[in-house]
Enzyme design. Sequence first.
Site, PDB file in Angstrom:
ATOM      1  N   ARG A  45     -18.204 -20.929  22.546  1.00 57.89           N
ATOM      2  CA  ARG A  45     -19.616 -21.369  22.535  1.00 57.89           C
ATOM      3  C   ARG A  45     -19.828 -22.569  23.439  1.00 57.89           C
ATOM      4  O   ARG A  45     -19.102 -23.560  23.331  1.00 57.89           O
ATOM      5  CB  ARG A  45     -20.043 -21.730  21.114  1.00 57.89           C
ATOM      6  CG  ARG A  45     -21.548 -21.900  20.970  1.00 57.89           C
ATOM      7  CD  ARG A  45     -21.936 -22.373  19.587  1.00 57.89           C
ATOM      8  NE  ARG A  45     -22.033 -23.815  19.539  1.00 57.89           N
ATOM      9  CZ  ARG A  45     -22.168 -24.531  18.420  1.00 57.89           C
ATOM     10  NH1 ARG A  45     -22.205 -23.925  17.250  1.00 57.89           N
ATOM     11  NH2 ARG A  45     -22.255 -25.839  18.463  1.00 57.89           N
ATOM     12  N   HIS A  97     -29.817 -19.665  13.040  1.00 56.67           N
ATOM     13  CA  HIS A  97     -28.865 -18.561  12.996  1.00 56.67           C
ATOM     14  C   HIS A  97     -27.813 -18.773  11.919  1.00 56.67           C
ATOM     15  O   HIS A  97     -27.648 -19.880  11.387  1.00 56.67           O
ATOM     16  CB  HIS A  97     -28.215 -18.317  14.369  1.00 56.67           C
ATOM     17  CG  HIS A  97     -27.427 -19.475  14.887  1.00 56.67           C
ATOM     18  ND1 HIS A  97     -28.019 -20.598  15.424  1.00 56.67           N
ATOM     19  CD2 HIS A  97     -26.090 -19.703  14.948  1.00 56.67           C
ATOM     20  CE1 HIS A  97     -27.093 -21.454  15.790  1.00 56.67           C
ATOM     21  NE2 HIS A  97     -25.903 -20.943  15.505  1.00 56.67           N
TER      22      HIS A  97
END
Length: 307
Positions: A298, A283
């Site tokens: 996160r 990503h």
Amino acid sequence: MSQSNALRQPEAHAAPRYASVSPSQDFSIRPLGGAMGAEVVGIDLSRELDPADFARVHRAHLDHHLLVFRGQRITPQQHIDFSRRFGRLMIHVLHQFHLPGHPEILVVSNIVENGRPVGLGDAGKYWHSDISYKELPSLGSLLHAQELPAQGGDTLFADMHRAYDTLPAALRAAIGGRRAVHSYLAKYGQLQKEGAWRPDLSARQVEQVREVVHPVVRTHPESGRRALFVSEGFTTRIEGLPEDESRQILGELFAHSVRPEHIYRHVWQAHDLVFWDNRSLIHLAGGTPDHLRRKLYRTTIEGDAPF
Ligand code: SIN
């Protein structure tokens, strides 16, 4: 399928702190219709999922590699508790950007308050699989939107199974059985020069991120599918090849991985939680204009040693 397809159990010490324990929830899994991903519609992650619901979510994650849960008004602890059901959580080496009181959460943000960055502002600036520079790289990450810019701030994902499946034969032959070095520090100096987000590392931090070697092609431990496991962010060279040949092959692999047909672009909405599989995807943070604020939390789940 290789190895176990059994569901991971929560860690014994990790008693979830949910608003309520729920009976089965009435939710559906809707494929996003592009390269990958599905939206889980009608689920409330502030409530503990019963085993059947958890099994559906787990299956969908393996099938689609990326799940979008819209509008999740969950606390940091609920984010941690849901993440922990998939495995042990990793503590990011940059403790400067842990959410206070919750070291399992890395704050990803370009916001500077009182002259201090509140989070890691350049996280994901290069294509990567989270924490591939450890012996046990990540299984998956869960990113929860806290504050979003009016423009930009998207996250892009590339399907590394598809990348492997569509490799030209000569390139596939060139990497057969090869292993490559992954290094957290390789780009660190460059990132320090480019922005204000990279503190000098202590000797202890450097010790935690010694470079490691992983197979260039890995087998997903739950689905048995093969995937390319290299990225421009962390992979520095292929072992056993001359430097120029290694550089050329890695360049070709990086370019092939991120062909447009392998990519899903996530356009964030308020309170989205996105859960992706780092064994299947790489990503990239698409970038946010400097004058706009962006903050996400996160968690990162530890995975198995790649094989
Ligand atoms: C990351 O690489 O985990 C951050 C991605 C993003 O901020 O979009």
